[in-house]
Write a protein that holds these residues in place. Structure first.
Motif, PDB file in Angstrom:
ATOM      1  N   SER A  56       6.299  62.445  19.016  1.00  0.00           N
ATOM      2  CA  SER A  56       6.837  60.848  18.077  1.00  0.00           C
ATOM      3  C   SER A  56       7.405  59.651  18.996  1.00  0.00           C
ATOM      4  O   SER A  56       8.429  59.086  18.596  1.00  0.00           O
ATOM      5  CB  SER A  56       8.239  62.060  17.734  1.00  0.00           C
ATOM      6  OG  SER A  56       7.766  62.797  16.972  1.00  0.00           O
ATOM      7  N   GLY A  57       7.413  59.589  20.680  1.00  0.00           N
ATOM      8  CA  GLY A  57       7.738  58.641  21.400  1.00  0.00           C
ATOM      9  C   GLY A  57       8.159  59.091  22.349  1.00  0.00           C
ATOM     10  O   GLY A  57       7.639  60.042  22.687  1.00  0.00           O
TER      11      GLY A  57
ATOM     12  N   THR B 251       8.612  53.969  20.160  1.00  0.00           N
ATOM     13  CA  THR B 251       8.180  54.786  19.538  1.00  0.00           C
ATOM     14  C   THR B 251       7.390  54.554  17.946  1.00  0.00           C
ATOM     15  O   THR B 251       7.187  52.687  18.061  1.00  0.00           O
ATOM     16  CB  THR B 251       9.408  56.188  18.963  1.00  0.00           C
ATOM     17  OG1 THR B 251       9.142  56.496  17.714  1.00  0.00           O
ATOM     18  CG2 THR B 251      10.323  54.727  18.342  1.00  0.00           C
TER      19      THR B 251
ATOM     20  N   THR C 278      14.824  50.078  22.861  1.00  0.00           N
ATOM     21  CA  THR C 278      13.510  50.659  21.511  1.00  0.00           C
ATOM     22  C   THR C 278      12.652  49.733  21.604  1.00  0.00           C
ATOM     23  O   THR C 278      13.018  48.614  21.372  1.00  0.00           O
ATOM     24  CB  THR C 278      14.824  51.419  21.025  1.00  0.00           C
ATOM     25  OG1 THR C 278      15.116  50.374  20.012  1.00  0.00           O
ATOM     26  CG2 THR C 278      15.150  52.904  21.162  1.00  0.00           C
TER      27      THR C 278
ATOM     28  N   TRP D 202      -1.171  55.991  20.683  1.00  0.00           N
ATOM     29  CA  TRP D 202      -0.105  55.653  21.917  1.00  0.00           C
ATOM     30  C   TRP D 202      -0.339  55.355  23.252  1.00  0.00           C
ATOM     31  O   TRP D 202       0.114  53.891  23.697  1.00  0.00           O
ATOM     32  CB  TRP D 202       0.546  56.247  21.642  1.00  0.00           C
ATOM     33  CG  TRP D 202       0.877  57.407  21.999  1.00  0.00           C
ATOM     34  CD1 TRP D 202       1.088  58.433  21.333  1.00  0.00           C
ATOM     35  CD2 TRP D 202       0.708  57.774  23.118  1.00  0.00           C
ATOM     36  NE1 TRP D 202       1.091  60.069  22.196  1.00  0.00           N
ATOM     37  CE2 TRP D 202       1.284  59.413  23.533  1.00  0.00           C
ATOM     38  CE3 TRP D 202       1.404  57.383  24.535  1.00  0.00           C
ATOM     39  CZ2 TRP D 202       1.499  60.465  24.554  1.00  0.00           C
ATOM     40  CZ3 TRP D 202       1.623  58.505  25.923  1.00  0.00           C
ATOM     41  CH2 TRP D 202       1.282  59.680  25.724  1.00  0.00           C
TER      42      TRP D 202
END
Lengths: 361, 361
Positions: free
Chosen positions: B45-46, B59, B76, B83
């Motif tokens: 998720s991040g 994210t 953020t 990713w």
């Protein structure tokens, strides 16, 4: 089960390997039948070793009776921790020289320990998603399970959403849905139930909070039952009382996109084809700025699996695969609408498993 | 939160690194405050990027509002998938040459993609469990959360176990306990509730099934509440009606071991010291053959974390750490007994948080 293992052996053969190591717990279950989950990525409950003639399941001694009871086609053996040392020793006994492994489900730390104990004469070859891909096309037995988990999901939606009254919080509604899932016989939640109301509905992954739900605002409910490990996936957007014109317009647009994408599903289409159909509807209606995710994904033992139906997806859809159709529009500060059904891909179309009701306009 | 990040920066400095990459979702939450979980090990998720001056949380775009709302000390930013490519590009912008990463929580596939996109002039250094270790000693705020989650756990045990009647199945009792957890205000289950009756009680990780619970047989209940991400952990062994002499004897032995190990907990003792105390009790009573797991483990945001109190554990216990004390005896074909409390380690002893009642003899 053995037909599944045979397909894994075929992957092994086609990659010119002596054996394969299975570390992804979902693939472990799919191939062996053992229903254990892992506590965490660094807390494996067990692994599989498969070659032309052997099917071994290695796990902690305390899990042996359980694993033996469920994994009938596999020989179960106890490992010692840290498990990569035990498993490396076992692989050396088996005499494997070239081993396929799931590189998306093995940590750098475990890989290093495994390689150190195997020695440099033994090669570890990444399998990418070759084993996950075995799960994409569902057997008739699996399709029956997906139909049942969808039936449970839909029934729980009807029961749970019927409890909604003005002033109820998102968490309260989510709990009523969880109650309904259990009441209809679901083994649990297929994933964490989402209830997102009013402005929160602009966040696709919103976690239910203390916000009170008021008449006329969109309430997105995204939920799924769990049945023999298979997961349901349903989204409905509902509201209390009357919707204003904006909500009615956006709802109608999402429903049109939903139906259009569903009509485009067939074996041979790509994931991005199906996604593009919804985007085209939204573009024509002037809503392109509010599209923030792809139209769908596969579902089975995992809530997200192959195929993918997002922009750029080159996955060619195949008969027997499962796909969500879930276009949505999300407007910061106002809210959002998403409508999601689950379909089985067929040669010349799809079969819609979802029967949960839509809002009447 | 910033004191926690400072300790992570200290790890970075002591390892002579330019920055650290956090991929373990529990450490992501601990350091940033963002409560998201990962759908799976291959569905991050991040991640966090931390150096002397920067705290970045990367994210997916759909998560940005949520992450921004919760991770106040972090900037953020949206990533693109896959990713590791996005994160490698960001790391190159930051100019880091030597990066610490969590090797137990990064897959071989993601590592390869990251390294390929960083280039060979940038080094990735495994941090082993250095970041997890930051969570072991709890702050006063965390100890208050552990006390509260234990209170919820104990209250739910009392309510849930009170529903047990002869002929009830394990699954029914497990559901009553889940109901009780929600009724007392728990955010969910800290882990999957175990109800193991009769011969099933010989399996420490038994999953509740359709077996009907009869009078006089051991019923192991292992359960935990969930509160602000922190997990409770309680085991009680109970029975309906009267126990025979064998069950009474084994229960008394486990309780004696439990109390003896608890009395041995203090800062400076090792995990294996505390484990050995229970083993000594069992050896004296002739039960050594029935000991199949260590006496305890740390608990916090994860149900299993440092320190470890098993045979061979060299972890030196420190004040402020949390430890379960859960000796058990397991006899194939008959059943088992386990008694587990949760304690906070103190300089000269421990504070027992658990107040759930024991069986009277």
């Amino acid at each position: 089960m053995s037909e599944r293992v045979q397909r894994a052996v075929d992957v092994m053969t086609s990659h010119d390997l002596d054996g394969i190591l299975i570390t992804n717990p979902v693939n472990r279950r799919y191939l062996s039948g053992w229903t254990a989950e892992d506590h965490g990525f660094d807390e494996s409950s067990g692994i599989l070793l498969i070659d032309q003639t052997k099917r071994l399941l290695l796990t902690g001694g305390t899990n042996l009776p359980w694993a033996t009871a469920e994994a009938g086609d596999f020989m179960t053996e106890a490992w010692q921790r840290p498990w990569p040392v035990s498993v490396a020793n076992r692989i050396r006994e088996l005499g494997w020289q070239r081993i396929g492994f799931e590189d998306a489900f093995l940590s750098v730390a475990d890989f290093a320990l495994l390689q150190d104990n195997l020695g440099n004469d033994v090669g570890l070859a990444p399998l990418d998603n070759a084993i996950d891909a075995l799960r994409a096309i569902k057997s008739s037995e699996e399709i029956a399970l997906m139909a049942e988990v969808t039936r449970l999901t839909d029934e729980a939606f009807v029961r749970g959403s019927a409890t909604l009254t003005a002033g109820m919080t998102e968490i309260e509604l989510a709990r009523n849905i969880q109650d309904a899932l259990r009441a209809v016989g679901s083994e649990g939640e297929g994933f964490e139930t989402i209830v997102a109301s009013g402005p929160n509905a602009a966040k696709p992954h919103h976690r239910p909070g203390d916000r009170r739900i008021e008449p006329g605002e969109p309430v997105i409910i995204d939920m799924g039952a769990l049945w023999h490990g298979y997961r349901g996936d349903l989204t409905r957007t509902i509201w209390i009382g009357d919707a204003d014109q904006r909500l009615r317009d956006i709802y109608a647009a999402v429903l049109e996109a939903h139906n259009a994408s569903k009509a485009a599903v067939r074996a041979g289409a790509t994931g991005s084809d199906v996604d593009q159909v919804s985007r085209d509807v939204f573009a024509r209606l002037g809503y392109s700025d509010y599209v923030i995710h792809g139209v769908g994904h596969g579902v089975g033992l995992r809530i997200h699996e192959a195929p993918s139906a997002g922009p750029g997806s080159t996955d060619v859809l195949r008969a027997g695969e499962v796909l969500t159709i879930e276009p949505g529009l999300y407007i910061d500060g106002w809210g959002g609408v998403r409508i999601e059904n689950l379909v089985i891909i067929e040669e010349d179309g799809c079969r819609d498993l979802t029967t949960a009701p839509l809002m009447k306009d």
